[in-house]
Design an enzyme around this catalytic site. Structure first.
Site, short mmCIF file in Angstrom:
data_model
loop_
_atom_site.label_atom_id
_atom_site.label_comp_id
_atom_site.label_asym_id
_atom_site.label_seq_id
_atom_site.Cartn_x
_atom_site.Cartn_y
_atom_site.Cartn_z
N ASN A 156 0.86 -1.20 0.00
CA ASN A 156 0.00 0.00 0.00
C ASN A 156 0.89 1.24 0.00
O ASN A 156 1.69 1.40 -0.89
CB ASN A 156 -0.91 -0.04 1.23
CG ASN A 156 -1.74 -1.31 1.26
OD1 ASN A 156 -2.73 -1.44 0.56
ND2 ASN A 156 -1.31 -2.29 2.07
N THR A 157 0.71 2.14 0.97
CA THR A 157 1.61 3.25 1.25
C THR A 157 1.17 4.58 0.66
O THR A 157 0.93 4.71 -0.54
CB THR A 157 3.06 2.96 0.78
OG1 THR A 157 3.54 1.79 1.46
CG2 THR A 157 3.98 4.12 1.10
N THR A 158 1.08 5.58 1.54
CA THR A 158 0.85 6.97 1.14
C THR A 158 2.16 7.74 1.34
O THR A 158 2.76 7.68 2.41
CB THR A 158 -0.28 7.59 1.98
OG1 THR A 158 -1.50 6.90 1.68
CG2 THR A 158 -0.45 9.06 1.66
#
Length: 342
Positions: A242-244
């Site tokens: 995922n990751t923002t």
């Protein structure tokens, strides 16, 4: 691959390029939804970073520690492609070096080292995973960098971004990249955020989800936090899928330690707009830059501005996103669900 019609007008104004001394650009790969985005400080900037997710993919973050030597940053890269996407930073370095931008380490030709921290997000499950941003992609993003309006949605590092994956990709929606800025007392803080979260994106004003995990029929938002608290079991996911990631920039003068603290304040904005956030399956990372081209402003005010700019950029990211369909995935966007219930 099919996509939704153009996204509606964005709720929040401004962009990271409203900050004096900051340019930004994207490269979007035409072969599959992936790409990279770059924030450039042509005259250099002081930088910091704060990593909160448990599965980050980063480059040159140790260098930004206030205890370490180098005090200047020339660009920050945000990229899709998981760890493969870190290759794109080499293209950013090449582009900067060709223009004489970098840290001088000697008088001879070629003795210049551009400082380019980077972070990546995971988008390999959208389309052909063999296609990832590389050095040429990073170079092209720099070629596209401007000081004017910043394209948002399915571009650059947000091209393959998705949100709401706590209950599996079959229930996920399209994420994207967004930007916003706030100005107080002649000082601007802007943010550029690629939203690829495990959790949902919510409206910070109401707490209502905008995009995220959908119900079993795919026609409405499930509300990931509410579903988990009601006893629904999330799927087991590989860490880092995922990751923002994002960049906060200001033109107020700051020290390296203050930049690190400003990046930390930006995570408050992520927490307002993404639920859940900073999970074991996210590598959430925010950089902070200052060009020091504006007057000083109370640091507490700057932290408030940073959190607000980040939260607004997250909302803009999913509002600007367009839905896509591949052979294996249906990823509607926020406007698709609104249209379905109109």
């Amino acid at each position: 691959m099919r996509s939704s019609p153009a996204a509606p007008a964005l709720p929040y104004p401004g962009a990271i390029t409203d900050v004096r001394g900051i340019d930004a650009g994207h490269y979007t790969d035409p072969r599959r939804p992936t790409g990279c985005s770059v924030v450039i400080a042509p005259d250099g900037a002081v930088g910091g970073v704060d990593v909160r997710g448990a599965a980050p993919g980063t480059r040159e973050t140790d260098l930004l520690d206030p205890a370490n030597l180098v005090g200047v940053v020339h660009a920050v890269l945000l990229s899709g492609g998981s760890a493969w996407g870190l290759d794109a930073a080499g293209g950013v370095m090449r582009w900067l070096a060709e223009r004489g931008t970098g840290l001088r380490v000697g008088a001879a030709p070629g003795q210049i080292v551009p400082i380019v921290p980077a972070a990546v997000l995971f988008d390999l499950h959208v389309g052909d995973a063999r296609i990832r941003p590389d050095a040429d992609a990073g170079y092209a993003a720099c070629d596209a960098a401007r000081s004017g309006p910043v394209p948002q949605g399915n571009v650059g590092a947000g091209a393959g971004a998705t949100v709401g994956k706590l209950f599996g990709m079959a229930h996920a929606m399209k994420g994207g990249i967004g930007s916003a800025a706030v100005t107080v007392g002649g000082v601007t803080v802007g943010a550029l955020i690629a939203v690829n979260a495990l959790g949902d994106v919510v409206d910070p004003a109401t707490g209502a989800p905008i995009a995220g995990a959908r119900t079993a029929d795919g026609r409405a938002l499930r509300g990931s936090v509410a579903a988990v608290l009601a006893g629904e079991a999330p799927l087991s996911l590989l860490a880092g899928t995922n990751t923002t990631i994002g960049v906060i920039a200001t033109d107020a003068p700051l020290t390296k330690a203050q930049c690190q603290r400003l990046a930390g304040a930006g995570h408050d904005g992520l927490a307002r707009a993404i639920q859940p956030v900073h999970t074991m399956s996210d590598g959430d990372t925010l950089f902070a830059l200052t060009t020091a081209q504006a007057p000083a402003l109370d640091f507490n005010v700057l932290c408030v501005m940073a959190a607000e700019a980040v939260a607004r950029a997250c909302v803009n990211a999913v509002r600007a996103a367009q839905g896509i369909q591949t052979d294996t995935l249906n990823l509607p966007c926020a406007s698709d669900l609104i249209a379905a219930h109109a």
